[in-house]
Write an enzyme that holds these catalytic residues in place. Structure first.
Site, short mmCIF file in Angstrom:
data_model
loop_
_atom_site.label_atom_id
_atom_site.label_comp_id
_atom_site.label_asym_id
_atom_site.label_seq_id
_atom_site.Cartn_x
_atom_site.Cartn_y
_atom_site.Cartn_z
N HIS A 220 -10.20 -40.53 22.69
CA HIS A 220 -11.46 -40.26 21.98
C HIS A 220 -12.10 -41.56 21.48
O HIS A 220 -13.31 -41.73 21.56
CB HIS A 220 -11.22 -39.31 20.80
CG HIS A 220 -11.23 -37.87 21.18
ND1 HIS A 220 -10.23 -37.27 21.92
CD2 HIS A 220 -12.14 -36.90 20.94
CE1 HIS A 220 -10.52 -35.99 22.11
NE2 HIS A 220 -11.68 -35.74 21.53
N LYS B 75 -4.23 -27.79 17.18
CA LYS B 75 -3.57 -27.04 16.12
C LYS B 75 -4.00 -27.63 14.79
O LYS B 75 -4.33 -28.81 14.69
CB LYS B 75 -2.05 -27.05 16.28
CG LYS B 75 -1.40 -28.41 16.14
CD LYS B 75 0.11 -28.31 16.30
CE LYS B 75 0.73 -29.69 16.11
NZ LYS B 75 2.18 -29.67 16.25
#
Length: 190
Positions: free
Chosen positions: A37, A102
């Site tokens: 990212h 998560k």
């Protein structure tokens, strides 16, 4: 009831999903963690194109373990989504429609999700060996030097996820807590 969806995602495909819905995803998803990212943001800062079409894309926050001989991919369990929160709003602005990880997301990510009609799914932590069975093919498409954190194109069939935050900003972690506290209060009053 399980809902089947095929990527790429659109507002129309996800607008009826609610927190707690079980979804089986099929199609193409992209594996990328925090190091990837960061590199994506550097690329955008230079005015360069992303290494995949972000419009309608789903990114899975995973860094799979090494692939054993005869297998498509190693264990592929989710990582904590909060690590990507600094980068996610920008990707949502560019057309990202779904994320799988998560844990909780921050307020800015939720705001951008609502603005763009995007969705956040959870995959079951600790179930990476089972999840990998739904990954039919994989290909490293960027940042091979990052090893397990390289960006991969994954072809999946019936990849199991649960809606955590829907396109309207409803959050299962918050709703579940509220329901539990209401139940607990009722129990104490009995």
């Amino acid at each position: 009831m399980e809902i089947k969806l095929t990527t790429p995602l659109t507002r129309e495909k996800v607008m009826h999903l609610k927190p707690g819905d079980n979804v089986l995803l099929s199609g193409t998803i992209y594996a990328a963690r925090d190091a990837a990212h960061k590199k994506l943001m550097e690329r955008l800062d230079k005015g360069e194109a992303l290494p995949f079409d972000i419009e309608g894309a789903v990114i899975y926050y995973v860094g799979p373990t090494p692939t054993r001989e005869g297998e498509v991919i190693g264990s592929a369990g989710p990582t904590t989504s909060l690590r990507m929160d600094a980068y996610t709003p920008r990707l949502l602005d560019l057309g990202l429609m779904g994320m799988i990880g998560k844990g909780k997301r921050n307020v800015e990510v939720k705001r951008k999700m609502v603005e763009h009609g995007a969705i956040y799914f959870a995959a079951i932590g600790g179930a990476g060996a089972l999840i990998k069975k739904t990954i039919l093919a994989q290909e490293t498409i960027a940042y091979e030097e990052l090893g397990p954190e390289a960006i991969r194109r994954l072809e999946v069939k019936d990849f199991p996820v649960t809606v955590i935050i829907d396109s309207k900003g409803n959050d299962l972690y918050e709703l579940g807590r509220e329901q539990y506290l209401a139940w607990k209060k009722e129990e104490e009053e009995k």
